[in-house]
Design a protein around this motif. Structure first.
Motif, PDB file in Angstrom:
ATOM      1  N   CYS A  32       2.492   8.317   6.765  1.00  0.00           N
ATOM      2  CA  CYS A  32       2.697   7.373   5.678  1.00  0.00           C
ATOM      3  C   CYS A  32       4.195   7.136   5.500  1.00  0.00           C
ATOM      4  O   CYS A  32       5.006   8.035   5.727  1.00  0.00           O
ATOM      5  N   HIS A  35       6.479   2.284   0.550  1.00  0.00           N
ATOM      6  CA  HIS A  35       6.416   0.833   0.419  1.00  0.00           C
ATOM      7  C   HIS A  35       7.756   0.286  -0.061  1.00  0.00           C
ATOM      8  O   HIS A  35       8.492   0.967  -0.781  1.00  0.00           O
ATOM      9  N   ALA A  44       1.527  -1.528  -2.874  1.00  0.00           N
ATOM     10  CA  ALA A  44       0.520  -0.522  -2.524  1.00  0.00           C
ATOM     11  C   ALA A  44      -0.894  -1.032  -2.803  1.00  0.00           C
ATOM     12  O   ALA A  44      -1.796  -0.881  -1.976  1.00  0.00           O
ATOM     13  N   LYS A  45      -1.084  -1.646  -3.942  1.00  0.00           N
ATOM     14  CA  LYS A  45      -2.403  -2.177  -4.301  1.00  0.00           C
ATOM     15  C   LYS A  45      -2.773  -3.358  -3.416  1.00  0.00           C
ATOM     16  O   LYS A  45      -3.915  -3.468  -2.948  1.00  0.00           O
ATOM     17  N   THR A  46      -1.805  -4.223  -3.148  1.00  0.00           N
ATOM     18  CA  THR A  46      -2.050  -5.427  -2.363  1.00  0.00           C
ATOM     19  C   THR A  46      -2.429  -5.104  -0.925  1.00  0.00           C
ATOM     20  O   THR A  46      -3.211  -5.832  -0.294  1.00  0.00           O
ATOM     21  N   THR A  47      -1.902  -4.006  -0.400  1.00  0.00           N
ATOM     22  CA  THR A  47      -2.107  -3.661   1.016  1.00  0.00           C
ATOM     23  C   THR A  47      -3.099  -2.525   1.223  1.00  0.00           C
ATOM     24  O   THR A  47      -3.235  -2.019   2.341  1.00  0.00           O
ATOM     25  N   ASN A  48      -3.799  -2.131   0.191  1.00  0.00           N
ATOM     26  CA  ASN A  48      -4.681  -0.968   0.299  1.00  0.00           C
ATOM     27  C   ASN A  48      -5.731  -1.130   1.396  1.00  0.00           C
ATOM     28  O   ASN A  48      -5.974  -0.202   2.177  1.00  0.00           O
ATOM     29  N   ARG A  49      -6.331  -2.296   1.478  1.00  0.00           N
ATOM     30  CA  ARG A  49      -7.427  -2.496   2.427  1.00  0.00           C
ATOM     31  C   ARG A  49      -6.978  -2.483   3.890  1.00  0.00           C
ATOM     32  O   ARG A  49      -7.596  -1.822   4.724  1.00  0.00           O
ATOM     33  N   ARG A  51      -4.298  -1.140   5.163  1.00  0.00           N
ATOM     34  CA  ARG A  51      -3.333  -0.074   5.486  1.00  0.00           C
ATOM     35  C   ARG A  51      -3.775   0.782   6.655  1.00  0.00           C
ATOM     36  O   ARG A  51      -2.985   1.103   7.546  1.00  0.00           O
ATOM     37  N   LYS A  52      -5.026   1.188   6.675  1.00  0.00           N
ATOM     38  CA  LYS A  52      -5.482   2.149   7.677  1.00  0.00           C
ATOM     39  C   LYS A  52      -5.373   1.623   9.112  1.00  0.00           C
ATOM     40  O   LYS A  52      -5.271   2.401  10.061  1.00  0.00           O
ATOM     41  N   THR A 171      -2.558  -8.331   3.714  1.00  0.00           N
ATOM     42  CA  THR A 171      -3.120  -8.023   2.396  1.00  0.00           C
ATOM     43  C   THR A 171      -4.634  -7.866   2.490  1.00  0.00           C
ATOM     44  O   THR A 171      -5.250  -8.267   3.480  1.00  0.00           O
TER      45      THR A 171
END
Length: 224
Positions: A32, A35, A44-49, A51-52, A171
């Motif tokens: 990790c 950001h 962080a919230k915008t890219t949560n999906r 990210r992995k 995003t």
């Protein structure tokens, strides 16, 4: 061992660094990363999906290996294919809205890139375990076109071959994409290359936590 494998375009240099920080996950370093502080946006919230998956453009979608095949065999075959494929030069990359999310997409003509992607999908399909009934049902929830349904049946994924569209997801789904897009565009604009040279691909693997890691760099060594 990873549970799924994919072939990605993974940008290097300043774009790659900024992209990894944007998503909060560095595939190459398998860690990790912080950001960026972007005014007016919870990155962080915008890219949560996305990210992995790491900062990437998909060429061969994630697949489970057949039981009788090995990672080393996959790596060897992928390397053999890319050794014969020439680098691809795009006019550049630009921000686009795809459905409800934002992504970097190719600027200008993309026939060479689409041909390369099709070659990889075909050339590595023998390593792919058939899609499960559950996976097929999940894909079909999106009201696939006849072409996409054919791809799902033949290749295990709807958006390949003639349905392929290169993109680097930035995003998750957004309700306010029009408001966020200028912020995202301004953040990436200083590092977007024009032209953009794709001179290698990356074999990536998904760990037990769902995070993708870079396994092997695959140079494109064919003649242009």
């Amino acid at each position: 061992m990873f549970r799924r494998y994919a072939i990605y375009v993974t940008p290097d240099g300043l774009l790659g660094q900024r992209g990894a920080a944007w998503l909060g996950w560095d595939m190459a370093q398998a860690c990790c990363v912080p950001h960026p502080d972007v005014q007016g946006l919870d990155v962080a919230k915008t890219t949560n999906r996305p990210r992995k998956y790491g900062f990437h453009g998909t060429i061969k979608p994630p697949m489970v290996l057949k039981n009788e095949t090995s990672v080393e065999e996959l790596k060897s075959q992928a390397s053999a294919i890319t050794n014969d494929l020439a680098p691809v030069t795009l006019d550049g990359l630009g921000l686009s809205r795809i459905g409800g999310f934002l992504a970097l997409t190719a600027v200008g003509e993309t026939n060479a890139l689409a041909t390369m992607a099709a070659t990889i999908v075909k050339g590595l399909d023998a390593f792919r375990a058939p899609a499960t009934p559950e996976e097929l049902a999940r894909r079909r929830q999106n009201s696939l076109s006849p072409s996409q349904e054919g791809n799902l049946t033949l290749w295990g994924y709807p958006y390949v071959m003639e349905e392929f569209r290169f993109h680097i997801t930035l995003t998750g789904p957004l309700k306010d994409a029009e408001t966020i897009a200028p912020i995202v565009s301004a953040h990436f604009a200083p590092v977007l290359p024009a032209p953009y040279l794709i001179d290698h691909l990356t074999l990536a693997g998904e760990d037990s936590d769902g995070m993708f890691h870079s396994i092997s760099r695959l140079p494109l060594r064919g003649r242009i």
